[in-house]
Write an enzyme that holds these catalytic residues in place. Structure first.
Site, PDB file in Angstrom:
ATOM      1  N   GLU A 158       8.918  -4.344  10.637  1.00 14.37           N
ATOM      2  CA  GLU A 158       9.386  -3.053  10.112  1.00 14.37           C
ATOM      3  C   GLU A 158       9.927  -2.179  11.239  1.00 14.37           C
ATOM      4  O   GLU A 158       9.264  -1.963  12.261  1.00 14.37           O
ATOM      5  CB  GLU A 158       8.214  -2.349   9.394  1.00 14.37           C
ATOM      6  N   GLU A 193      -1.627  -5.657   8.547  1.00 15.06           N
ATOM      7  CA  GLU A 193      -0.865  -5.032   9.630  1.00 15.06           C
ATOM      8  C   GLU A 193      -1.555  -5.266  10.974  1.00 15.06           C
ATOM      9  O   GLU A 193      -2.739  -4.954  11.116  1.00 15.06           O
ATOM     10  CB  GLU A 193      -0.734  -3.524   9.377  1.00 15.06           C
ATOM     11  N   ASP A 218       0.841  -1.203   0.000  1.00 11.00           N
ATOM     12  CA  ASP A 218       0.000   0.000   0.000  1.00 11.00           C
ATOM     13  C   ASP A 218       0.872   1.248   0.000  1.00 11.00           C
ATOM     14  O   ASP A 218       0.368   2.373  -0.036  1.00 11.00           O
ATOM     15  CB  ASP A 218      -1.009  -0.013   1.156  1.00 11.00           C
ATOM     16  N   SER A 219       2.211   1.044   0.003  1.00 12.40           N
ATOM     17  CA  SER A 219       3.131   2.165  -0.234  1.00 12.40           C
ATOM     18  C   SER A 219       2.885   2.747  -1.625  1.00 12.40           C
ATOM     19  O   SER A 219       3.376   3.846  -1.929  1.00 12.40           O
ATOM     20  CB  SER A 219       4.585   1.714  -0.086  1.00 12.40           C
ATOM     21  N   LYS A 231      -1.359  -9.389   2.751  1.00  7.29           N
ATOM     22  CA  LYS A 231      -0.600  -8.962   3.931  1.00  7.29           C
ATOM     23  C   LYS A 231      -1.477  -8.033   4.759  1.00  7.29           C
ATOM     24  O   LYS A 231      -2.208  -7.215   4.200  1.00  7.29           O
ATOM     25  CB  LYS A 231       0.702  -8.267   3.521  1.00  7.29           C
ATOM     26  N   ASP A 239      -1.062  -6.108  -0.243  1.00 10.16           N
ATOM     27  CA  ASP A 239      -1.509  -5.476   1.005  1.00 10.16           C
ATOM     28  C   ASP A 239      -3.018  -5.291   1.012  1.00 10.16           C
ATOM     29  O   ASP A 239      -3.592  -4.760   0.043  1.00 10.16           O
ATOM     30  CB  ASP A 239      -0.875  -4.081   1.147  1.00 10.16           C
TER      31      ASP A 239
HETATM   32  O1  KIV Z   1       3.591  -1.126   1.652  1.00 11.12           O
HETATM   33  C1  KIV Z   1       4.779  -1.507   1.677  1.00 11.12           C
HETATM   34  O2  KIV Z   1       5.578  -1.235   0.766  1.00 11.12           O
HETATM   35  C2  KIV Z   1       5.217  -2.285   2.826  1.00 11.12           C
HETATM   36  C3  KIV Z   1       6.677  -2.539   2.976  1.00 11.12           C
HETATM   37  C4  KIV Z   1       7.390  -1.318   3.413  1.00 11.12           C
HETATM   38  C5  KIV Z   1       6.962  -3.680   3.854  1.00 11.12           C
HETATM   39  O3  KIV Z   1       4.417  -2.698   3.622  1.00 11.12           O
END
Ligand code: KIV
Length: 272
Positions: A190, A123, A52-53, A121, A91
């Site tokens: 992280e 969190e 989600d980055s 993924k 994510d």
């Molecule tokens: O969203 C992302 O890129 C991440 C990584 C920094 C692990 O969760």
């Protein structure tokens, strides 16, 4: 030079657990589009994270919170079309799994059905236990994410290193054991102290993929645009730049502009 211990035609969640057992480190990078995914996959990266980055890197938002489930599915489907070998982990975005387990499952199913990704993924630890269980029960592999969890940035108030104090470190260790017990196949840690990350990695049999978590874990992940040096402003200590694409691209764009302005492009050979 390759340091792979075993050749894998396709990376699966099982391959990653096997890599940990064999002492082979796992290489993971982000991608959000077809072209980048093709290059990352072709370079032999084990896991591609559709993070989600993308909210920051692709859309220019300050945090990861605004990206939607539809947008994540768009990015993930583009990535899946570009890969042959890597495992694609997607994510679950903020707001798509925190409210209740049924909604979490619906979101995860949409990702799997509409993007073709291989795992999701999420969190958090204990707080999202029921959602993780529900998704795993549907046969969808889950990668956990502990330590600095950017979807909670307004709770933390800062992107600084997490779990430096005993109480938070204890909770993190408990959460890691819980994620393993629930059946997660791996987890991201992280921005936590290297000593703690190593301790966590040694306490579980599933792979721990670190970012800013030192070298005692089972693999590493970086945001591809950061490690390629596409921006000059994000400079955390953990980031190693493997290229200066900002510089290279700027040079290329300026060269093109100068050629167009000076009527040096196209030449006779470059026209019909
Ligand atoms: O969203 C992302 O890129 C991440 C990584 C920094 C692990 O969760």
């Amino acid at each position: 030079m390759s340091v792979a211990k075993k050749q894998y035609k396709r990376i699966t969640t099982k391959s990653l657990v096997e890599m940990k057992a064999n002492g082979e480190k796992i290489a993971m990078l982000t991608a959000y589009d077809y072209t980048m995914a093709q290059i990352v996959d072709g370079a032999g990266i084990d896991v591609i994270l559709v993070g989600d980055s993308a909210s920051n890197v692709m859309a220019g938002h300050e945090t990861t919170l605004p990206i939607t489930l539809d947008q994540m599915i768009y990015h993930a489907a583009s990535v899946v079309r570009g890969i042959e070998r890597s495992l694609v982990v997607v994510d679950l975005p903020f707001g798509s799994y925190q409210s209740d387990p049924k909604e979490a499952l619906r979101s995860a199913i949409r990702i799997m059905k509409e993007s073709g990704g291989h795992a999701v993924k999420m969190e958090g630890g204990k707080e999202i236990k029921e959602s993780i269980k529900k998704i795993l029960n549907a046969g969808i592999p889950v990668m956990g994410h502990l330590g600095l969890t950017p979807q909670s940035i307004y709770k933390f108030g800062t992107y600084t290193v997490r779990a430096k104090e005993d109480q938070e470190a204890e909770k993190l260790k408990e959460d890691a054991l819980l994620l393993e017990k629930l059946g997660c196949f791996a987890m991201v840690l992280e921005k936590v102290p290297a000593k703690l990350a190593k301790e966590v990695a040694e306490s579980v049999s599933i792979p721990i993929i670190g970012i800013g978590a030192g070298n005692g874990v089972d693999g590493q992940v970086l945001v591809t645009h950061d490690m390629l040096g596409m921006n000059h402003v994000f400079n955390p200590r953990f980031l190693r730049r493997y290229a200066d694409l900002h510089g290279e691209m700027t040079k290329a764009f300026e060269g093109y502009k100068n050629d167009v302005k000076s009527k040096n492009f196209p030449t006779d050979e470059e026209q019909y």
